[in-house]
Design a protein around this motif. Sequence first.
Motif, mmCIF file in Angstrom:
data_model
loop_
_atom_site.group_PDB
_atom_site.id
_atom_site.type_symbol
_atom_site.label_atom_id
_atom_site.label_comp_id
_atom_site.label_asym_id
_atom_site.label_seq_id
_atom_site.Cartn_x
_atom_site.Cartn_y
_atom_site.Cartn_z
ATOM 1 N N ASP A 108 0.819 -1.214 0.000
ATOM 2 C CA ASP A 108 0.000 0.000 0.000
ATOM 3 C C ASP A 108 0.852 1.263 0.000
ATOM 4 O OD1 ASP A 108 -2.396 -1.219 -0.297
ATOM 5 O OD2 ASP A 108 -2.919 -1.245 1.827
ATOM 6 N N GLU A 109 1.942 1.244 0.751
ATOM 7 C CA GLU A 109 2.861 2.391 0.713
ATOM 8 C C GLU A 109 3.396 2.584 -0.702
ATOM 9 O OE1 GLU A 109 4.787 2.065 5.174
ATOM 10 O OE2 GLU A 109 6.128 2.344 3.481
ATOM 11 N N ASN A 110 3.804 1.487 -1.330
ATOM 12 C CA ASN A 110 4.349 1.565 -2.683
ATOM 13 C C ASN A 110 3.306 2.051 -3.671
ATOM 14 O OD1 ASN A 110 6.975 0.773 -2.134
ATOM 15 N ND2 ASN A 110 6.475 -1.398 -2.279
ATOM 16 N N LEU A 111 2.068 1.560 -3.521
ATOM 17 C CA LEU A 111 1.006 1.976 -4.437
ATOM 18 C C LEU A 111 0.706 3.464 -4.279
ATOM 19 C CD1 LEU A 111 -1.312 -1.149 -4.116
ATOM 20 C CD2 LEU A 111 -0.112 -0.403 -6.163
ATOM 21 N N THR A 112 0.625 3.933 -3.032
ATOM 22 C CA THR A 112 0.354 5.356 -2.792
ATOM 23 C C THR A 112 1.428 6.218 -3.455
ATOM 24 O OG1 THR A 112 -0.699 4.840 -0.706
ATOM 25 C CG2 THR A 112 0.063 7.089 -0.975
ATOM 26 N N GLN A 113 2.682 5.866 -3.217
ATOM 27 C CA GLN A 113 3.782 6.647 -3.793
ATOM 28 C C GLN A 113 3.765 6.590 -5.311
ATOM 29 O OE1 GLN A 113 5.800 8.637 -2.399
ATOM 30 N NE2 GLN A 113 5.609 8.176 -0.235
ATOM 31 N N ALA A 114 3.506 5.402 -5.854
ATOM 32 C CA ALA A 114 3.548 5.236 -7.312
ATOM 33 C C ALA A 114 2.407 5.996 -7.978
ATOM 34 C CB ALA A 114 3.495 3.755 -7.671
ATOM 35 N N ILE A 115 1.232 5.988 -7.354
ATOM 36 C CA ILE A 115 0.091 6.701 -7.947
ATOM 37 C C ILE A 115 0.338 8.210 -7.926
ATOM 38 C CG2 ILE A 115 -2.346 7.294 -7.565
ATOM 39 C CD1 ILE A 115 -2.734 4.294 -6.772
ATOM 40 N N ARG A 116 0.915 8.717 -6.819
ATOM 41 C CA ARG A 116 1.218 10.152 -6.760
ATOM 42 C C ARG A 116 2.212 10.547 -7.855
ATOM 43 N NH1 ARG A 116 2.125 10.785 -0.262
ATOM 44 N NH2 ARG A 116 -0.065 10.686 0.339
ATOM 45 N N ALA A 117 3.250 9.735 -8.023
ATOM 46 C CA ALA A 117 4.261 10.049 -9.046
ATOM 47 C C ALA A 117 3.644 9.978 -10.442
ATOM 48 C CB ALA A 117 5.449 9.095 -8.933
ATOM 49 N N THR A 118 2.786 8.981 -10.652
ATOM 50 C CA THR A 118 2.161 8.816 -11.967
ATOM 51 C C THR A 118 1.277 10.010 -12.306
ATOM 52 O OG1 THR A 118 2.188 6.446 -11.674
ATOM 53 C CG2 THR A 118 0.691 7.300 -13.330
ATOM 54 N N ARG A 119 0.540 10.498 -11.309
ATOM 55 C CA ARG A 119 -0.323 11.655 -11.568
ATOM 56 C C ARG A 119 0.514 12.886 -11.889
ATOM 57 N NH1 ARG A 119 -4.992 11.877 -7.063
ATOM 58 N NH2 ARG A 119 -6.001 13.353 -8.450
ATOM 59 N N PHE A 120 1.690 12.974 -11.286
ATOM 60 C CA PHE A 120 2.541 14.127 -11.569
ATOM 61 C C PHE A 120 3.167 14.011 -12.961
ATOM 62 C CE2 PHE A 120 6.061 17.053 -11.335
ATOM 63 C CZ PHE A 120 5.551 18.095 -10.573
ATOM 64 N N MET A 121 3.529 12.794 -13.341
ATOM 65 C CA MET A 121 4.204 12.601 -14.623
ATOM 66 C C MET A 121 3.261 12.622 -15.800
ATOM 67 S SD MET A 121 7.068 9.798 -14.245
ATOM 68 C CE MET A 121 7.318 9.654 -12.528
ATOM 69 N N THR A 122 2.063 12.072 -15.584
ATOM 70 C CA THR A 122 1.096 11.999 -16.674
ATOM 71 C C THR A 122 -0.229 12.568 -16.186
ATOM 72 O OG1 THR A 122 0.402 9.781 -16.045
ATOM 73 C CG2 THR A 122 2.192 9.916 -17.598
ATOM 74 N N PRO A 123 -0.270 13.891 -15.929
ATOM 75 C CA PRO A 123 -1.497 14.478 -15.366
ATOM 76 C C PRO A 123 -2.648 14.420 -16.363
ATOM 77 C CG PRO A 123 0.036 16.194 -16.041
ATOM 78 C CD PRO A 123 0.752 14.893 -16.223
ATOM 79 N N ARG A 124 -3.859 14.299 -15.823
ATOM 80 C CA ARG A 124 -5.026 14.377 -16.697
ATOM 81 C C ARG A 124 -5.166 15.823 -17.170
ATOM 82 N NH1 ARG A 124 -7.824 11.399 -12.394
ATOM 83 N NH2 ARG A 124 -7.434 9.209 -12.802
ATOM 84 N N PRO A 125 -5.739 15.985 -18.367
ATOM 85 C CA PRO A 125 -5.955 17.357 -18.855
ATOM 86 C C PRO A 125 -6.823 18.111 -17.848
ATOM 87 C CG PRO A 125 -6.515 15.719 -20.540
ATOM 88 C CD PRO A 125 -6.253 14.974 -19.292
ATOM 89 N N GLY A 126 -6.647 19.425 -17.783
ATOM 90 C CA GLY A 126 -7.457 20.224 -16.868
ATOM 91 C C GLY A 126 -6.659 20.579 -15.635
ATOM 92 N N VAL A 127 -7.297 20.460 -14.478
ATOM 93 C CA VAL A 127 -6.692 21.005 -13.264
ATOM 94 C C VAL A 127 -5.442 20.216 -12.840
ATOM 95 C CG1 VAL A 127 -8.027 19.762 -11.508
ATOM 96 C CG2 VAL A 127 -7.366 22.153 -11.117
ATOM 97 N N GLU A 128 -5.398 18.903 -13.122
ATOM 98 C CA GLU A 128 -4.192 18.131 -12.775
ATOM 99 C C GLU A 128 -2.990 18.643 -13.562
ATOM 100 O OE1 GLU A 128 -4.109 13.852 -12.787
ATOM 101 O OE2 GLU A 128 -5.851 13.719 -11.484
ATOM 102 N N GLN A 129 -3.216 18.865 -14.857
ATOM 103 C CA GLN A 129 -2.163 19.402 -15.718
ATOM 104 C C GLN A 129 -1.741 20.795 -15.231
ATOM 105 O OE1 GLN A 129 -1.265 17.846 -19.083
ATOM 106 N NE2 GLN A 129 0.511 19.157 -18.718
ATOM 107 N N LEU A 130 -2.738 21.601 -14.867
ATOM 108 C CA LEU A 130 -2.472 22.972 -14.410
ATOM 109 C C LEU A 130 -1.527 22.977 -13.212
ATOM 110 C CD1 LEU A 130 -3.220 26.085 -14.258
ATOM 111 C CD2 LEU A 130 -5.015 25.392 -12.670
ATOM 112 N N PHE A 131 -1.882 22.232 -12.163
ATOM 113 C CA PHE A 131 -1.053 22.260 -10.952
ATOM 114 C C PHE A 131 0.322 21.645 -11.197
ATOM 115 C CE2 PHE A 131 -4.939 23.327 -8.656
ATOM 116 C CZ PHE A 131 -4.439 24.270 -7.774
#
Lengths: 516, 62
Positions: free
Chosen positions: A355-378
Motif C-alpha cells: 500500500d505504501e508503494n502503491l500510494t507513492q507510485a500513484i502520486r508520481a504517476t499523476r505528476f508525470m502523466t497528469p489528466r488534462p485540466g486542473v491536474e495538468q495545471l497544478f
Amino acid sequence: MPHEYKSFAYNPPPGLRTPEPRHGVVIVGAGPVGLAMALDLAHRGIASVLLDEGDRVATGSRAICWSRRSLEILDRLGVADKVLDIGTPWQVGRTCYGDQEVFTEDFGRDPGDRMPPFVNIQQYFIEEFLVDAVLDHPLIDLRFKNRVIDVEAGTEAATLSIKTPDGPYMLEADYLLACDGARSTVRATMDLEFEGEMFEERFLVADIEMEADFPPERWFWFDPSFHDGQSALLHRQAGNVYRLDLHLGRDANAKQEVRPEKVIPRIEQVVGPDFELDWVSVYTFQCRRLARFVHGRVIFLGDAAHVVAPFGSRGGNGGLRDVDNLGWKLAAVLQGRAPETLLESYDRERVQSADENLTQAIRATRFMTPRPGVEQLFRDQVLALAGKAEFARPWVNPGRFSQPTVYRTDAPDDRLLPALSRPGAVAPDAPQGSGWLMQALGAEARLVAFNCDPPAGLEVPKLRAEVNETVRRRYLGRADRALYLIRPDQVVAARWVAAEPKAVSAALRALWEGRE
Amino acid sequence: MTLITTPNLDGHDAFMAELLDAHRGLSEAESQALNAQLILILANHVGDLDVLREALALAGQK
C-alpha cells in the motif's frame, strides 16, 4: 552487442513416470523473486521445487535499480559481490524542466553502510547470478519448460497440473509460492482479481549501448526540447548499456513505435547517432494488488501479488522484500518451530508495504502523466515555480525512491533510542571490526547487546556488538546501552535500554507468533 | 494550530484589489496559472498539513 541469452537444460521430471511424493514447497516462476525465494529457503534448510515455463532469463533490462536493502538481501543469498562487481552504483538523481535542472536529490553515502544506496544492473544479470547459485544448491530442484496450467488450492495442500515438452504431470505441495509475475497463471486459475488503478499512458523503454561519459546518475526530464512535450528518463546500467524511458502518451501505437525506423530517430534526438539498440518495448502500467497475499496454502509474492508504476524502483525491490519477509516464517512453520499463524504476519506486513508503494507510485504517476485540466495545471505550475522558488523543487515528483517499509508494531521500545532503528524498521548496518553488523546478524533471530550483557537462559543466539561512532548514532542515541531483539529478516522486533528477562522472553514469543 | 476563520488580515480590501489587479489583462489560462501558483506559494508559507486540510474542507463546503 545485445546480451547473449543462453538456454538452460530441460530434464524430464520424475513425475512424468511415477507420481512424486508430496513436496514441502513448490515455487512457480523463476524470475528474481522465485529464484531468491528458493535460495532463501534452501539456506534455511528447506527444499523446494522451482518451476518455470521458459528456459532462459528475462529479455531486456526490466528491473534495473536495486536498493541498499535488496543488496543486503542478495548478499545474504551469496550473489551481491557479483552485482557490485559489474553494476553501476549511483546516488544522485537530477530532474530537469525543459532543459533546465530544477531538482537534485543526493541519496548520499554514509560510512556506516557497506552497500551503496542504489546499484543499477539489468534484471537478466540478477537472474543469471541467482540461477547459477540455485543450480549449485542441492536443496533446489529447478525445472525449466514446466508450465503450470492449473492449480487446485486445498486446505492442507495445493495440487498443480504441469505441462512439459514430454507431456503433463501433477505435483502436490504443502505450500505453493506464486512468484509468476504480473500475469500470474496461479492467480488466474484461482480466479483472484487485482484491485486498483490502470493507466493508459504508453511508455517506450529501450536498452542502448554506447561509448559515452554520462555520469552514473538518474536523469529525468519533464518537457525536454529533444522529446516534444513528454517526459524522458536516462539511466546508466552495467557495461556500456543505458536505459531510456520515453513517455509517448495515450494514443501511441505500440506495434508502430518499436519499429526501427520509428524508434531509432527518437533515440537519436536524445543521445545522438552513435549507439546500438539492444532491446526495445512499449509498456503501460498499473498500480494494483491482491486483497490478500496468503490464500491458505497458496502464497503470492512480487508482481504476482502487487504491481506498481516503475518510477521509484518499487517492483523488484518490493519483490525481494516479500522474499525476505516470508522465508524465515515459512521455514519456521515447516520445521515446527512456529505456529502456522506466523504466516498471517506476512500478509499483514507485506500488504502494508504494498500500500505504501502503491500510494507513492500513484502520486508520481499523476505528476508525470497528469489528466488534462486542473491536474495538468497544478503539475505545470509546480514545475514553473521550481525554476524560481526553492520550496517548489522537492515538490517536483519524478518518482520517489523505494525505502524499506517500517512495519507497524506495538513492540517494546524506549524513547532514548534513535528513531532510525525503531521496532518494525530494518536494522541499520554498522562497521564491526573488519566486517559489518549485517553479516554478523546472519539469517537467524538474534539478541544484540550494546554495552551490556544479554540476559542468560533465553533460547536465541546472542551477539555482543562492538560500540563505535556508527553504532552510537544508529543504535544508542541518548542511551549508554541497549538490547535489541532482531528478527531473521533483520527487522528490529523490540528494544530496551534496561531489559527485564521476562520482557525479552515475551517479545521473543511474540516474534515467533508473528504478533503485531 | 488550527485554521483561522475569523478576520486576520487587516488590509483585506487592499489585498482584494491587488489580487484583481494581478489578474488584469491575463488570459483565462494565465489567470489559472497565477491562481495555482498562489495556492502553492501560500501552502508552503502556511507549512502545516492539518491547517491546509481544514482549508481544503472549508473551500469544498457547499
